[in-house]
Write a protein that holds these residues in place. Structure first.
Motif, short mmCIF file in Angstrom:
data_model
loop_
_atom_site.label_atom_id
_atom_site.label_comp_id
_atom_site.label_asym_id
_atom_site.label_seq_id
_atom_site.Cartn_x
_atom_site.Cartn_y
_atom_site.Cartn_z
N GLY A 401 44.15 54.55 55.02
CA GLY A 401 42.87 53.85 54.94
C GLY A 401 42.91 52.46 55.54
N PHE A 402 41.79 52.08 56.14
CA PHE A 402 41.60 50.70 56.62
C PHE A 402 40.84 49.98 55.51
CE2 PHE A 402 39.54 47.43 59.41
CZ PHE A 402 40.71 46.87 59.90
N ILE A 403 41.47 49.01 54.88
CA ILE A 403 40.89 48.35 53.71
C ILE A 403 40.53 46.91 54.04
CG2 ILE A 403 42.11 49.83 52.07
CD1 ILE A 403 44.05 47.47 51.63
N ARG A 404 39.58 46.39 53.26
CA ARG A 404 39.14 45.01 53.44
C ARG A 404 39.17 44.30 52.10
NH1 ARG A 404 33.78 45.60 54.16
NH2 ARG A 404 33.41 45.13 51.98
N SER A 405 39.70 43.09 52.09
CA SER A 405 39.70 42.24 50.91
C SER A 405 38.65 41.15 51.06
CB SER A 405 41.08 41.60 50.73
OG SER A 405 41.04 40.57 49.75
N SER A 406 37.87 40.95 50.02
CA SER A 406 36.89 39.86 50.04
C SER A 406 36.90 39.18 48.68
CB SER A 406 35.50 40.39 50.37
OG SER A 406 35.10 41.36 49.42
N GLU A 407 36.53 37.93 48.66
CA GLU A 407 36.56 37.16 47.42
C GLU A 407 35.16 36.70 47.05
OE1 GLU A 407 39.30 34.00 48.00
OE2 GLU A 407 40.94 35.36 48.55
N THR A 408 34.83 36.83 45.80
CA THR A 408 33.56 36.35 45.29
C THR A 408 33.83 35.44 44.10
OG1 THR A 408 33.32 38.27 43.83
CG2 THR A 408 32.34 38.44 46.02
N THR A 409 32.93 34.53 43.86
CA THR A 409 33.06 33.62 42.73
C THR A 409 31.84 33.71 41.85
OG1 THR A 409 34.39 32.08 44.06
CG2 THR A 409 33.42 31.22 42.04
N TYR A 410 32.07 33.93 40.58
CA TYR A 410 30.97 34.01 39.61
C TYR A 410 31.41 33.28 38.35
CZ TYR A 410 27.36 35.95 36.54
OH TYR A 410 26.31 36.10 35.66
N ASN A 411 30.56 32.35 37.88
CA ASN A 411 30.90 31.53 36.70
C ASN A 411 32.25 30.86 36.87
OD1 ASN A 411 28.50 32.09 35.38
ND2 ASN A 411 29.35 33.83 34.24
N GLN A 412 32.50 30.34 38.07
CA GLN A 412 33.71 29.60 38.42
C GLN A 412 34.97 30.46 38.33
OE1 GLN A 412 33.62 26.10 35.89
NE2 GLN A 412 32.31 25.02 37.32
N GLN A 413 34.83 31.77 38.35
CA GLN A 413 35.98 32.66 38.35
C GLN A 413 36.01 33.45 39.65
OE1 GLN A 413 36.26 35.30 35.03
NE2 GLN A 413 38.16 36.26 35.74
N SER A 414 37.15 33.41 40.32
CA SER A 414 37.30 34.08 41.61
C SER A 414 37.78 35.51 41.39
CB SER A 414 38.31 33.33 42.49
OG SER A 414 38.51 34.00 43.70
N THR A 415 37.15 36.44 42.09
CA THR A 415 37.51 37.85 41.99
C THR A 415 37.75 38.41 43.38
OG1 THR A 415 36.14 38.14 40.01
CG2 THR A 415 36.77 40.14 41.21
N THR A 416 38.87 39.13 43.52
CA THR A 416 39.17 39.79 44.78
C THR A 416 38.64 41.22 44.74
OG1 THR A 416 41.17 38.48 45.12
CG2 THR A 416 41.01 40.54 46.33
#
Length: 529
Positions: A401-416
């Motif tokens: 698989g060709f995978i992609r990582s992205s980061e989001t921030t919600y309520n000052q918490q970073s999630t990959t």
């Protein structure tokens, strides 16, 4: 005008340094005329790229009130005699050649157009990345240069209104590899080159897309950024022209458009070469610098925290609580649309060096389970738990698989968030087992998904007989403020429709790349009992 310069000493760009204690004149050709842009500190600026007869390039800068003074001068591909611009030392990371200065133009800079009806071929050399190698640079800050012909222009989409006007246009480009790719033109490039391409698209214009970002939007695509440039029908030597090839292959290119090959990941992301597949532990370590990569491993279905099916708008893919046969006026994209059924699942992929949790959706998920989206939806609506059936169908499966990582921030918490952009079903499990064993032996210690520390692998590009300034951009090196956690990602979005699509700018926090809708029916399907 030409006669007036004959009594002057003629210089080349490399000759112009602060040590030259006299007035000077250089005959230059405009590679990139640039556009009037807003400065972050206020006012306007225009950035140009110039070249001399030796192929040496220099950046030209025009600021504030001087921008208007030169608005009808320094046009694309024309030649000019430039005298006595202001020299400024350039930082090494911004240099385009061995020349270490940029030129600043003001109202005291003498610019005289060279009289000729047809400009000569550009003297600089060019370096282009093959479409087949774009995946190596996906979601990095190493921008690429590509060459192709435009075979379709979509309508301009207004993303936001004045005073912060943002516009976007999709165009489809293709080269001799016959892999059509979406190129997104933003803002000033859309306003200038995009609208010109609208007028001449039927002729198959040649373009050089310089310093564009490779994204995983719609599988694999290109997008302009600040500092990008689009060169339309540049005067270049025969070996770089594509008009004869375009005329010879018009019928086949039209068929590729009709098949919407520009959103077909089987074409854009075929099964990779062995050297491009990375052990999962290494992929995790490199996420900080390389957001997209190829991995392989065995599949397992963990407990899900949501249903396997959902019903988004078929245009913008915003989830909507509606029946499958409804036609709606979408509140998100404001367009008449239908309801689409999407299958999605969170799966674990393990290759012995590490395990990674990713989100997979159709069409790729349908390679691994024998159920159609509608069948799963109907079963879940009737109250049936589909987990065990789906888990049983994939427990013997493996994937590249060709995978992609992205980061989001919600309520000052970073999630990959990790998502599968493209999945290839692996049928040779014996080969996979030996590969996993080798990768496990090569791993010094077990890994889990977390912050990466290694640098991105060196950029590889296909080079023509010429060399243009290669990909320009700096890889992100800042530390994450919050340790990433593992959660489901989203997959690709439906490529542009003929109507005006309402999407956020990819540089905006609100921009979301959504799941592909162009699903394929599995060869065999089962009824859900």
């Amino acid at each position: 005008m030409q006669a007036s310069t004959m009594d002057r000493d003629q210089w080349q760009i490399l000759d112009i340094t602060p040590c030259l204690k006299k007035k000077w004149t250089v005959l230059i050709q405009v590679l990139e005329p640039g556009h009037k842009e807003d400065s972050k500190v206020g006012g306007k600026f225009r950035k140009l790229l110039l070249v001399d007869s030796q192929g040496t390039q220099v950046t030209g800068m025009i600021y504030t009130n001087h921008v208007k003074f030169f608005e009808n001068s320094l046009m694309a591909y024309k030649r000019y005699h430039v005298s006595n611009a202001v020299l400024k030392a350039t930082e090494p990371k911004f240099r385009l050649s061995s020349y270490v200065y940029s030129w600043t133009f003001n109202t005291n800079t003498l610019v005289e157009e060279y009289p000729e009806s047809v400009p000569p071929p550009l003297q600089c050399q060019f370096q282009f990345t093959p479409f087949s190698e774009l995946h190596k640079h996906a979601e990095t800050e190493t921008y690429q240069c590509v060459r192709g012909v435009v075979i379709k222009c979509f309508p301009t989409d207004v993303i936001s209104q004045e005073p912060d006007l943002k516009t976007k246009k999709y165009v489809i480009i293709v080269n001799e590899e016959k892999k059509p790719v979406i190129l997104s033109l933003w803002n000033s490039i859309e306003k200038n080159e995009g609208r010109l391409l609208d007028q001449i698209c039927e002729t198959g214009p040649l373009i050089f897309a310089m310093r564009v970002k490779v994204t995983t939007f719609n599988g694999l695509s290109l997008s302009t950024r600040m500092g990008s440039a689009i060169m339309i029908n540049p005067p270049v030597t025969e070996d770089l022209q594509l008009q004869k090839w375009y005329n010879k292959n018009k019928t086949e290119l039209k068929e590729l458009l009709q098949k919407k090959a520009y959103k077909d990941t089987e074409i854009l992301l075929p099964y990779p070469e062995e050297k491009d597949i990375v052990p999962i532990a290494k992929a995790i370590a490199n996420f900080k610098y390389r957001k997209a990569t190829w991995i392989r491993g065995r599949l397992r279905l963990p407990t899900q925290d949501r249903s396997f099916s959902h019903t988004p708008c078929s245009n913008c893919l915003k989830s909507v609580e509606a029946d499958m046969n409804w036609k709606i006026k979408c509140q998100s994209c404001k367009m008449d649309s239908e309801i689409q059924v999407i299958l999605r699942a969170t799966v674990d992929i393990d290759d012995g060096t590490a395990s990674i949790r990713v989100c997979i959706s159709n069409p790729d998920i349908q390679k691994f389970i024998p159920f159609t989206p509608n069948a799963v939806k109907e079963a879940e609506d009737s109250g049936k738990d589909m987990h065990d059936l789906i888990a049983a169908s994939i427990q013997t499966m493996s994937v590249v698989g060709f995978i992609r990582s992205s980061e989001t921030t919600y309520n000052q918490q970073s999630t990959t968030r990790i998502s599968i952009v493209k999945a290839h079903k692996v049928t040779n499990n014996a080969f996979l087992a030996s590969t996993v064993a080798a990768e496990t032996q090569g791993s010094k210690q077990p890994h889990t998904l977390g912050q990466g520390t290694s640098k991105e692998e060196a950029t590889q590009t296909h080079t023509s007989n010429n060399t243009y300034p290669a990909a320009i951009g700096n890889e992100a090196t800042q530390e994450l403020k919050h340790p990433p956690t593992v959660s489901e990602g989203t997959s690709k979005g439906e490529p542009p429709s003929e109507g005006a699509l309402k999407r956020k700018h990819p540089q905006s926090e609100a921009y979301k790349e959504t799941e592909s809708l162009d699903g394929k029916t599995p060869r065999e399907t089962k009824k859900i009992k």
